[in-house]
Design a protein around this motif. Structure first.
Motif, short mmCIF file in Angstrom:
data_model
loop_
_atom_site.label_atom_id
_atom_site.label_comp_id
_atom_site.label_asym_id
_atom_site.label_seq_id
_atom_site.Cartn_x
_atom_site.Cartn_y
_atom_site.Cartn_z
N THR A 74 24.10 20.70 12.50
CA THR A 74 25.20 20.05 11.57
C THR A 74 24.72 20.01 10.06
OG1 THR A 74 23.94 18.15 12.07
CG2 THR A 74 25.77 18.79 13.78
N ALA A 75 23.42 20.07 9.75
CA ALA A 75 22.96 19.91 8.38
C ALA A 75 23.30 18.25 7.93
CB ALA A 75 23.40 20.94 7.31
N SER A 76 23.49 17.45 8.80
CA SER A 76 23.72 16.12 8.52
C SER A 76 22.89 15.00 9.26
CB SER A 76 25.32 15.99 8.75
OG SER A 76 25.61 14.45 8.47
N SER A 77 22.19 14.24 8.48
CA SER A 77 21.46 13.12 9.18
C SER A 77 22.38 12.27 9.64
CB SER A 77 20.58 12.43 8.15
OG SER A 77 19.86 13.43 7.47
N ASN A 78 23.51 11.91 8.76
CA ASN A 78 24.46 10.97 9.36
C ASN A 78 25.20 11.17 10.55
OD1 ASN A 78 24.11 9.38 7.42
ND2 ASN A 78 26.28 9.29 6.44
N GLY A 137 12.49 15.96 3.74
CA GLY A 137 13.06 17.34 3.60
C GLY A 137 13.66 17.77 2.31
N THR A 138 14.50 17.02 2.15
CA THR A 138 15.54 17.02 0.82
C THR A 138 14.44 16.72 -0.39
OG1 THR A 138 17.10 16.12 1.90
CG2 THR A 138 17.31 15.94 -0.65
N ALA A 139 13.59 15.90 -0.35
CA ALA A 139 12.73 15.67 -1.56
C ALA A 139 11.87 16.83 -1.55
CB ALA A 139 11.85 14.46 -1.35
N ALA A 179 23.57 10.25 0.36
CA ALA A 179 24.21 10.08 1.84
C ALA A 179 23.64 11.23 2.58
CB ALA A 179 25.53 10.18 1.93
N GLY A 180 23.40 11.01 3.88
CA GLY A 180 22.79 12.22 4.54
C GLY A 180 23.97 13.16 5.00
N VAL A 181 24.62 13.84 4.05
CA VAL A 181 25.81 14.81 4.51
C VAL A 181 25.43 16.06 3.97
CG1 VAL A 181 27.62 13.27 4.59
CG2 VAL A 181 26.92 13.99 2.54
N VAL A 183 24.33 17.78 -0.03
CA VAL A 183 24.24 16.84 -1.20
C VAL A 183 22.86 16.90 -1.56
CG1 VAL A 183 23.11 14.42 -0.31
CG2 VAL A 183 25.43 14.66 -1.54
N GLY A 184 21.71 17.21 -0.96
CA GLY A 184 20.41 17.46 -1.78
C GLY A 184 20.41 18.37 -2.93
N LEU A 185 21.33 19.48 -2.88
CA LEU A 185 21.21 20.41 -3.97
C LEU A 185 22.08 19.66 -5.23
CD1 LEU A 185 20.51 23.25 -4.18
CD2 LEU A 185 22.78 23.92 -4.15
N MET A 193 18.48 26.38 4.39
CA MET A 193 17.61 25.57 3.73
C MET A 193 17.87 23.98 4.12
SD MET A 193 15.37 27.44 2.80
CE MET A 193 15.74 28.70 3.70
N ASP A 194 19.22 23.79 4.04
CA ASP A 194 19.59 22.45 4.07
C ASP A 194 19.63 22.07 5.66
OD1 ASP A 194 21.02 19.95 3.83
OD2 ASP A 194 22.76 21.07 3.75
N MET A 195 20.07 22.94 6.58
CA MET A 195 19.81 22.85 7.87
C MET A 195 18.21 22.42 8.48
SD MET A 195 22.11 26.14 8.95
CE MET A 195 22.18 26.33 10.82
N ILE A 196 17.38 23.35 7.78
CA ILE A 196 15.90 22.98 8.05
C ILE A 196 15.46 21.64 7.61
CG2 ILE A 196 13.39 24.04 8.07
CD1 ILE A 196 14.53 26.66 7.67
N ARG A 197 15.77 21.42 6.24
CA ARG A 197 15.50 20.01 5.82
C ARG A 197 16.06 18.80 6.40
NH1 ARG A 197 18.37 22.01 1.04
NH2 ARG A 197 20.23 20.53 0.68
N THR A 198 17.23 18.95 6.88
CA THR A 198 17.84 18.15 7.80
C THR A 198 17.09 17.67 8.96
OG1 THR A 198 19.89 18.74 6.77
CG2 THR A 198 19.93 17.04 8.55
N VAL A 214 13.86 18.01 9.21
CA VAL A 214 12.67 17.25 8.73
C VAL A 214 13.15 15.72 8.53
CG1 VAL A 214 10.94 17.08 7.17
CG2 VAL A 214 11.85 19.46 8.06
N ASN A 215 14.19 15.74 7.75
CA ASN A 215 14.64 14.23 7.52
C ASN A 215 14.77 13.37 8.66
OD1 ASN A 215 14.89 15.16 4.94
ND2 ASN A 215 17.12 15.39 4.91
N ILE A 216 15.35 13.89 9.68
CA ILE A 216 15.63 12.93 10.76
C ILE A 216 14.34 12.68 11.67
CG2 ILE A 216 18.00 13.52 11.21
CD1 ILE A 216 15.95 14.48 13.96
N1 ASP Z 1 21.78 17.37 4.37
C1 ASP Z 1 20.80 16.63 4.21
C2 ASP Z 1 20.82 15.45 5.01
O1 ASP Z 1 21.92 14.96 5.77
C3 ASP Z 1 20.74 16.02 2.85
C4 ASP Z 1 20.68 17.09 1.88
O2 ASP Z 1 19.43 17.38 1.72
O3 ASP Z 1 21.40 17.79 1.46
O4 ASP Z 1 19.78 14.71 5.74
#
Ligand code: ASP
Length: 451
Positions: A275-279, A314-316, A354-356, A359-361, A388-393, A395-397
């Motif tokens: 989903t590439a969304s933490s939320n 991941g975003t950082a 927001a975790g959507v 948005v990181g970009l 990249m968003d999918m992988i970093r998300t 990592v985020n969660i």
């Molecule tokens: N998609 C990331 C998230 O939801 C945020 C991002 O890096 O764009 O955690």
């Protein structure tokens, strides 16, 4: 007998989700090579997109009600404002710490690898990229208090929702006995929402398959070649954080087994990846840490949505690697001061974002502006950003879950027997309790006897 059947079913769901992911990659890459309007428009852009969107929507529909009721139950369960403050303070400090470590390490790796040196910028459309406004820290904090809680619920503004729900929960604790029925109702609603999460999870293999197939069909491998050095450095840094840094932090602060953790967080990672969304992944992360790892709801109900909103390791990492990459592309030396600014800005961006998806970009523009790099450079990495968003998300969660476990362990709010049980919290089969169903029907007919 029944238990055996259920166990087989349970195991097969997790496996099915993974299978959905792998098949999604394969089918997507095949579809990417097929030059057919029918496949592109009807299958990928039609059927896959429709099922994928339905699935993401189904996850999103759970987020707000789940957070409300589990957090209410959690706050009223703790019943002690000081304990609540401790959980909040610890998780905030750990979220900031992990994000700062993540980006510092990523910048270090990127400086050593040096992606982007000798990159020739050709045929890249740099129009239409505008810088994001840097939110001031004061603004971020001021906006935590919702002027209109209903608007906060409809917009899914997680920090505002958390704030409002905590205040209501504390008030309910203060009312004591009078709140007994309310507490019971919230507990019931929490159970109910968890059951709905279970129902949605049953469709996960298909949802995951469609989302991943669609992304890979649209992305194609060719996109990666020009920026391969960026992709490799970034993915390497993300994996290092996921499998090494976070696991060392987990072991160090909680003493728990990282291998067990990685096994149990996997379904949530797959959801985050698709989903590439933490939320949107909140319900699944919550389920993973409570039912699979034994974190008490009173901690998880706060740390998970809070982490999905403010903690983005991941975003950082992406922002750090991208900054070094673009500095190399443009032949600009940022110097130590520049990189320290990047670390500070990325940590702030992490809190304010927001975790959507994607948005990181957007927030990267803010970091680039701050250190004087041209934001048009983003166009170079735009093509690969979805993946990249999918992988970093994911990592985020994972960072959210690690902190949840550490905080719960330190507060003695963790059931270690659940953590150690490899099969704990596997999604149950979708069974209907026919006896209970009959009892409900009987009760309904007593309430409304047939004329
Ligand atoms: N998609 C990331 C998230 O939801 C945020 C991002 O890096 O764009 O955690």
């Amino acid at each position: 007998m029944t238990t055996d059947a259920t166990t087989t079913n349970r195991l097969s769901l997790t496996t099915k989700i993974m299978l959905g992911m792998v098949l999604g990659v394969i089918v997507g890459l095949i579809a990417n090579q097929i030059d057919s309007t029918f496949v592109n428009e009807q299958i990928v852009g039609g059927l896959f997109a429709m099922i994928g969107t339905m699935f993401v929507n189904a996850l999103k529909m759970l987020v707000v009600p789940l957070v409300i009721f589990s957090l209410l139950t959690g706050v009223m369960g703790i019943g002690d404002v000081r304990a609540l403050g401790r959980v909040g303070g610890k998780s905030f400090a750990l979220y900031i710490l992990t994000t700062a470590i993540a980006i510092a390490v990523a910048i270090g790796i990127a400086l050593v690898v040096g992606p982007g040196k000798g990159f020739v910028m050709e045929g890249i459309d740099t129009s239409g990229i505008t810088a994001a406004e840097a939110p001031s820290v004061w603004e971020v904090f001021a906006n935590i208090v919702p002027g209109n809680p209903v608007a906060a619920f409809t917009n899914g503004d997680m920090l505002q929702i958390i704030f409002y729900v905590i205040v209501v929960g504390i008030a309910a604790v203060m009312l004591g006995e009078q709140s007994a029925k309310f507490v019971e109702a919230c507990e019931y609603m929490n159970e109910l929402m968890m059951k709905v999460v279970g129902i949605v999870m049953h469709f996960a293999p298909y949802g995951v398959f469609c989302l991943i197939a669609k992304t890979f069909a649209e992305q194609g491998v060719e996109l990666f070649l020009p920026v391969l050095a960026y992709v490799v450095t970034l993915v390497g840094s993300l994996f290092l954080h996921l499998f090494v840094t976070l696991m060392i932090i987990l072991k160090l602060f909680s003493g728990l087994n990282p291998v067990q953790f990685l096994r149990k967080i996997r379904p949530a990672q797959i959801f985050a990846f698709s989903t590439a969304s933490s939320n949107a992944t909140i319900p699944v992360t919550m389920r993973a840490v409570t039912e699979r790892m034994g974190v008490d709801n009173s901690v998880a109900s706060f740390t998970v949505p809070f982490g999905a909103t403010i903690n983005m390791d991941g975003t950082a990492i992406m922002q750090g690697v991208a900054t070094v990459f673009l500095a190399n592309v443009y032949g600009i030396d940022l110097g130590v001061g520049g990189y320290l600014t990047v670390i500070a800005m990325a940590v702030l961006a992490s809190i304010g974002t927001a975790g959507v998806p994607g948005v990181g970009l957007v927030m990267l523009t803010m970091v680039l502006t701050q250190v004087g790099l041209p934001i048009e450079g983003i166009a170079i990495i735009l093509g690969v950003d979805r993946l990249m968003d999918m992988i970093r998300t994911a990592v985020n969660i994972t960072g959210d879950a690690v902190v949840s476990v550490i905080v719960a362990k330190s507060e003695a709010k963790m059931d270690l027997s659940v953590y150690d049980d490899p099969n704990a919290g596997e999604v149950e089969a979708l069974t209907i309790d026919h006896e209970a169903e009959a009892a409900l029907a009987a009760r309904a007919s007593r309430a409304h006897p047939a004329e």
